[in-house]
Design an enzyme around this catalytic site. Structure first.
Site, mmCIF file in Angstrom:
data_model
loop_
_atom_site.group_PDB
_atom_site.id
_atom_site.type_symbol
_atom_site.label_atom_id
_atom_site.label_comp_id
_atom_site.label_asym_id
_atom_site.label_seq_id
_atom_site.Cartn_x
_atom_site.Cartn_y
_atom_site.Cartn_z
ATOM 1 C CG ASP A 318 -0.172 0.001 2.526
ATOM 2 O OD1 ASP A 318 -0.615 0.697 3.450
ATOM 3 O OD2 ASP A 318 0.862 -0.687 2.645
ATOM 4 C CD GLU A 321 7.225 3.059 1.415
ATOM 5 O OE1 GLU A 321 7.799 3.039 0.334
ATOM 6 O OE2 GLU A 321 7.722 3.558 2.441
#
Length: 612
Positions: A318, A321
């Site tokens: 995402d 991270e």
């Protein structure tokens, strides 16, 4: 007692009490990287990607080669009727252990709670506030001028070895006074979102100011093309970050991050269109921006677009991270890239690529409905099991997905009822999390909106992790301000507001004086319409008032705001913080009907490659 050697995984204990599923499992320690999952059926006796619990390490068991893994997570919204099986993936050795359970689950303890309603509003702000108009005015010492200047200091930064076209994520790292956290990298996502702001300025600037922005954007295109040809790419074009000399970061990290190629393509397509509208050369666009086949060392867009078309179905990390899954934000920006890319490929005379992109966009769009969860009344930030204890499934990434991924075609836009419901539940979820959210007014009596973080369960405090460590972020709070302004503009353009049972709680919270009813539509001439638009603008300014209230006297924006003290913390001069404040100010100007604001800011001018 742990099981015999070679068993791999075995259930130790479980309970479903008060709406929470508590499970403990024995895991054989045969390798380092482990993925442990419990699958179950929900209240409808269905097994879906949501009815999975991701287990985490708890402790080692003395005198054995086993560890205890477990989870305690609320599942009452979906319910649980049967534990199906346990799986343990020993990633390093490529082996998977499974235990079939088929255990019927009986609830114990107090009754499971129900989905809570949003809180009652503590204020009813309306219309634009003079304090924010002054704070964001295009003049020396204003916050917009500071954000403009500080953002450009981080573009092509004056750091030894930094190449043209890169963006340092923050002024925090080895070359700066603040060393921790180390953000002295060029993140693909952050850079593309920053360069999108540069392109907005380029498109609005007067002729004599355009050349500086144009130079920066062509440098960015070249830098992105160089990244694509780096021999050390571990996950294709989904590599998340590079050193400022444009060589790849090879250390452990959350990879791939497949939103980056999409947002990079979006920014460069928009630049190419603005460049052509300004009389630019089509041949230059093909050779320096689009045609990766003929010019792989210089033109990145076609390659990024084809990567998106080929990889959108793959799970990736995402924008924070942290989690590998199927993410709403990523799908939204990928969709926008594919649709804009298809039209742009046609303009470039590349019908084959256009067909490929359109086909992928159609298939991707068909998957977006899976993110709507009617039980939670939200768009899920990711479609899959609870990860990192984010059991609320609430994340400002959904709002950012609309901001950066909406393609102005009616698919999950600012006035979509599911988007409105999600924005309400996300934004109000932080009220009970942050102590500073109890401050509702500044010293002059201006309403402060709740400060916004990434997600309620966040534990990152700007330098590390800690229990109750997550903080509000400047960019997240600015995102809610931008959302409000853009919703106001969208309704003004649409000239009507349709209220559904899904969207009514949004209006009840943000515009309670409108007294709207589900199933009704309110035309532009109605009192309710005017009340809602005024309230949206007022709340947009309330979120801006919150940013203003917690901004240091020098106007510099870091990454976060301490949840208890209100002091700026985390990475210094975060580029994305400045970019988000500017895009929110652009949305505000649009809502006000001020079509000169962006041009005035753009005409402040910037000289590339000379930042100190």
């Amino acid at each position: 007692m742990p099981p015999a050697t070679g068993t791999g995984v075995e259930l130790s204990s479980y309970s479903y009490c008060g709406g929470s599923l508590n499970v403990s499992v024995y895991i054989e320690n045969v390798n380092y990287n482990k993925v442990v999952s419990l699958y179950y059926t929900n209240a409808q006796n269905q097994s879906t990607p949501l009815s999975v619990v991701s287990l985490g390490y708890q402790n080692s068991i003395a005198n054995s080669n086993y560890e205890t893994w477990g989870a305690n997570t609320p599942v009452y919204i979906d319910g649980v009727t049967e534990l199906l099986n346990l799986t343990y993936q020993a990633v390093d050795i490529g082996k998977t252990y499974t235990q079939v359970l088929d255990l019927a689950v009986t609830a114990s303890g107090p009754p499971a709670p129900t989905l809570p309603s949003p809180p009652k509003p503590y204020a009813t702000p309306n219309d634009f506030q003079n304090t924010i108009t002054k704070w964001l005015a295009v003049e020396d010492g204003s916050e917009s001028e500071i954000a403009f200047t500080r953002m450009f200091l981080n573009i092509q930064p004056a750091i030894p070895g930094a190449v043209n076209g890169v963006v340092v994520a923050a002024r925090s790292g080895p070359s700066y006074d603040q060393k921790d956290p180390d953000y002295e990298y060029d993140w693909v996502r952050d850079s593309s979102l920053t360069m999108e702001v540069v392109n907005t300025l380029y498109a609005a600037a007067s002729k004599k100011q355009k050349s500086a922005y144009e130079s920066i954007l062509f440098n960015y295109a070249a830098a992105r093309a160089f990244e694509q040809t780096e021999p050390g790419l571990q996950t294709g074009l989904g590599e998340p970050k590079f050193y400022l000399n444009n060589t790849i970061f090879l250390g452990p990290w959350g990879r791939p991050q497949n939103d980056g190629p999409a947002t990079a393509a979006i920014t460069l397509i928009e630049f190419a269109n603005a460049y052509l509208a300004n009389g630019g050369s089509l041949a230059t666009v093909k050779s320096k921006i689009y045609d990766s086949t003929a010019h792989p060392e210089a033109a990145p867009v076609q390659k990024d677009l084809l990567f998106v078309a080929s990889n959108w179905t793959s799970s990736s990390f995402d924008l924070w991270e942290e989690e590998s899954s199927d993410h709403f934000y990523t799908r939204m920006v990928q969709r926008r890239a594919l649709l804009q890319g298809a039209a742009f490929a046609t303009k470039m005379g590349d019908s084959a690529t256009s067909t490929t992109l359109n086909s992928a966009a159609t298939a991707l769009t068909a998957t977006l409905s899976q993110f709507w969860d009617p039980n939670r009344q939200i768009l899920l930030y990711e479609y899959g099991p609870v990860l990192r204890d984010k059991s609320s499934y609430l994340d400002i990434a959904v709002v950012l997905g609309v901001i950066h991924g909406y393609n102005n075609d009616g698919v999950y836009g600012y006035t979509n009822d599911q988007v409105l419901s999600s924005a309400l539940r996300i934004s109000t979820s932080f009220i009970s999390v942050y102590p500073i959210a109890a401050t509702h007014k500044d010293a002059s009596g201006h309403t402060l909106a709740p400060p916004i973080g990434r997600y309620p369960e966040d534990v990152y405090n700007g330098v590390g992790t800690a229990t109750n460590g997550g903080n509000p972020w400047y960019l997240a709070t600015a995102a809610m301000a931008q959302f409000m302004y853009s919703a106001s503009s969208s309704y003004t353009s649409e000239k009507t507001i349709a209220v559904t049972t899904t969207s009514k709680p949004f209006f009840d919270y943000y515009a309670p004086n409108s007294k709207v009813q589900a199933g009704q539509s309110y035309p532009k001439s109605s009192k309710a319409f005017k009340e809602i638009v005024s309230a949206l603008n007022g709340w947009g300014d309330a979120y801006m008032q919150t940013i203003r209230y917690y901004t240091p006297a020098n106007g510099h924006l870091s990454e976060e705001i301490d949840r208890t003290t209100g002091v700026a913390v985390g990475a210094a001069d975060l580029t994305w913080s400045y970019a988000s404040l500017l895009t929110a100010s652009f949305a505000r100007a649009d809502a006000k009907g001020d079509n000169q604001y962006v041009k005035k800011l753009a005409n402040l001018g910037v000289t590339p490659n000379t930042q100190a």
